[in-house]
Write a protein that holds these residues in place. Sequence first.
Motif, PDB file in Angstrom:
ATOM      1  N   TYR A  40       0.832  -1.206   0.000  1.00  0.00           N
ATOM      2  CA  TYR A  40       0.000   0.000   0.000  1.00  0.00           C
ATOM      3  C   TYR A  40       0.863   1.251   0.000  1.00  0.00           C
ATOM      4  O   TYR A  40       0.542   2.230  -0.685  1.00  0.00           O
ATOM      5  N   GLN A  41       1.950   1.251   0.764  1.00  0.00           N
ATOM      6  CA  GLN A  41       2.827   2.412   0.781  1.00  0.00           C
ATOM      7  C   GLN A  41       3.404   2.686  -0.616  1.00  0.00           C
ATOM      8  O   GLN A  41       3.460   3.845  -1.052  1.00  0.00           O
ATOM      9  N   CYS A  42       3.792   1.644  -1.308  1.00  0.00           N
ATOM     10  CA  CYS A  42       4.284   1.819  -2.680  1.00  0.00           C
ATOM     11  C   CYS A  42       3.186   2.362  -3.582  1.00  0.00           C
ATOM     12  O   CYS A  42       3.419   3.272  -4.401  1.00  0.00           O
ATOM     13  N   TYR A  43       1.982   1.837  -3.438  1.00  0.00           N
ATOM     14  CA  TYR A  43       0.853   2.321  -4.235  1.00  0.00           C
ATOM     15  C   TYR A  43       0.601   3.791  -3.951  1.00  0.00           C
ATOM     16  O   TYR A  43       0.407   4.593  -4.875  1.00  0.00           O
ATOM     17  N   LEU A  51       3.528   5.971  -5.495  1.00  0.00           N
ATOM     18  CA  LEU A  51       3.580   5.951  -6.949  1.00  0.00           C
ATOM     19  C   LEU A  51       2.287   6.440  -7.596  1.00  0.00           C
ATOM     20  O   LEU A  51       2.300   6.969  -8.706  1.00  0.00           O
ATOM     21  N   ARG A  52       1.165   6.306  -6.896  1.00  0.00           N
ATOM     22  CA  ARG A  52      -0.120   6.746  -7.427  1.00  0.00           C
ATOM     23  C   ARG A  52      -0.385   8.224  -7.160  1.00  0.00           C
ATOM     24  O   ARG A  52      -0.810   8.960  -8.058  1.00  0.00           O
ATOM     25  N   TYR A  53      -0.127   8.657  -5.925  1.00  0.00           N
ATOM     26  CA  TYR A  53      -0.494  10.008  -5.528  1.00  0.00           C
ATOM     27  C   TYR A  53       0.687  10.969  -5.429  1.00  0.00           C
ATOM     28  O   TYR A  53       0.626  12.087  -5.955  1.00  0.00           O
ATOM     29  N   MET A  54       1.755  10.577  -4.764  1.00  0.00           N
ATOM     30  CA  MET A  54       2.845  11.515  -4.509  1.00  0.00           C
ATOM     31  C   MET A  54       3.641  11.870  -5.772  1.00  0.00           C
ATOM     32  O   MET A  54       4.457  12.794  -5.750  1.00  0.00           O
ATOM     33  N   THR A  55       3.426  11.153  -6.845  1.00  0.00           N
ATOM     34  CA  THR A  55       4.091  11.486  -8.113  1.00  0.00           C
ATOM     35  C   THR A  55       3.191  12.315  -9.029  1.00  0.00           C
ATOM     36  O   THR A  55       3.557  12.581 -10.172  1.00  0.00           O
ATOM     37  N   MET A  76      -2.037   5.247   8.721  1.00  0.00           N
ATOM     38  CA  MET A  76      -2.301   3.988   9.390  1.00  0.00           C
ATOM     39  C   MET A  76      -1.308   2.920   8.944  1.00  0.00           C
ATOM     40  O   MET A  76      -0.718   2.215   9.772  1.00  0.00           O
ATOM     41  N   THR A  77      -1.107   2.798   7.639  1.00  0.00           N
ATOM     42  CA  THR A  77      -0.152   1.790   7.150  1.00  0.00           C
ATOM     43  C   THR A  77       1.281   2.174   7.493  1.00  0.00           C
ATOM     44  O   THR A  77       2.120   1.301   7.716  1.00  0.00           O
ATOM     45  N   ARG A  78       1.558   3.471   7.571  1.00  0.00           N
ATOM     46  CA  ARG A  78       2.899   3.896   7.982  1.00  0.00           C
ATOM     47  C   ARG A  78       3.165   3.499   9.433  1.00  0.00           C
ATOM     48  O   ARG A  78       4.252   3.016   9.778  1.00  0.00           O
ATOM     49  N   MET A 129      12.638   4.764  -2.230  1.00  0.00           N
ATOM     50  CA  MET A 129      11.523   5.223  -3.061  1.00  0.00           C
ATOM     51  C   MET A 129      10.979   6.545  -2.542  1.00  0.00           C
ATOM     52  O   MET A 129      10.725   7.486  -3.310  1.00  0.00           O
ATOM     53  N   GLN A 130      10.798   6.646  -1.229  1.00  0.00           N
ATOM     54  CA  GLN A 130      10.263   7.851  -0.604  1.00  0.00           C
ATOM     55  C   GLN A 130      11.152   9.059  -0.894  1.00  0.00           C
ATOM     56  O   GLN A 130      10.672  10.116  -1.320  1.00  0.00           O
ATOM     57  N   MET A 131      12.443   8.922  -0.677  1.00  0.00           N
ATOM     58  CA  MET A 131      13.374  10.020  -0.903  1.00  0.00           C
ATOM     59  C   MET A 131      13.430  10.394  -2.376  1.00  0.00           C
ATOM     60  O   MET A 131      13.506  11.581  -2.732  1.00  0.00           O
ATOM     61  N   SER A 132      13.376   9.415  -3.240  1.00  0.00           N
ATOM     62  CA  SER A 132      13.438   9.686  -4.675  1.00  0.00           C
ATOM     63  C   SER A 132      12.211  10.466  -5.141  1.00  0.00           C
ATOM     64  O   SER A 132      12.332  11.458  -5.872  1.00  0.00           O
TER      65      SER A 132
END
Length: 390
Positions: A27-30, A33-37, A308-310, A342-345
Amino acid sequence: MSNNRVGVFFSHLDYCLLGALALVMLYQCYFYLRYMTGVARWQRKHSAQPPVADVDLPKVSVIVCARNEQTNLSDYLHTLLAQDYPCYEVIVVNDGSEDNTQQVLEQYAQQYNNLYVTFVPREARVLSSKKLALTIGIKAAHYDYLLLTDADCRPESRQWIREMMSAFVRGGEQTEVVLGYGAYFEKNTWLSSIINYDTLFIALQYMGMAAARHPYMGVGRNLAYKKDTFFQHDGFRGMLNERSGDDDLFVNKVTNRGNTVIVGSRESITWSPPKMTWQEWIHQKRRHLSVSHHYKTSSKLRLGMEPMTRGLLYALLIAVSIWGSGMAIGIAYGLWWLRLIMQMSVINATAYRLGGRLFGIEIVAYDIVLPLISLWILATQRLHKRPIYW
């Protein structure tokens, strides 16, 4: 550490912990990659587009509410009045100021014929907050498009209005709301760093969700919408007794999947001074979070999944560290490092394009501390009720 292993095989507990961690990671990857980009995707899509012709740009009223803002108006108002835009006005609403705000405005009015000044009577302040000042400014606007910012905001460039208004043209007639980014000036302090990270993270989230057709909020430092939209939805009706919400609650109320677009160009940013003390910043966050429970249910569910997932991610890392096997611990922290990279990138790639600071390993501290601060603020909200002025 679990000793219930045979050779390289994991225990049942290892499998359960790593399985749960993998789901949280997915979920964190989703989310990233879905929203923060979303802003980065907007930048790639629009970087090669030709500018909108002057003849196609709508006339716009820029609205600024000012209460005891003589210094900020002296420093920043000229950057609004000297924009490179074919037809616009700047309306400043003097909300019962007790300093020299009115004198500063009168001096500017002698220099710029596109400045219009109105006011909120001091005795009327007991009835509402900034929303009353905005309503007066909107009613005074001569044009059908509104661009909102604050008295302490300085646009990144003389193209700010052009960038924000071009989004209405490119988005088509169905576009009613345009969300921009309101950043804070950089200072060499830890407080400034955490404010800038928090502001950037929130902006990437609300702009990314809007780009994914799930708009839920905007910021009054950089927000545009149609005048008709304001009146068709009865303005701030239903939120006048809230301490905040003139931006995020209103956006949450009027936006839908098809009427909202974002602008993610560097030229469209506004910059403001950050809070100077921890107490001021906490009060600011408390005011913003005080209205979040009024968001639409779909918005609250979508927003709640990430923290929550974090939290589960870090809880599972602790659990694996205590009860997991050595190999399970290695895999768990390997997954965490992949998420951190991924987060930092994602965050730094967009921050670089927006002209902001880049973040290093301190992201880990902010990743843990900021949700705890928000949770503490929400848990103690009832103990900090204040008057609803601004």
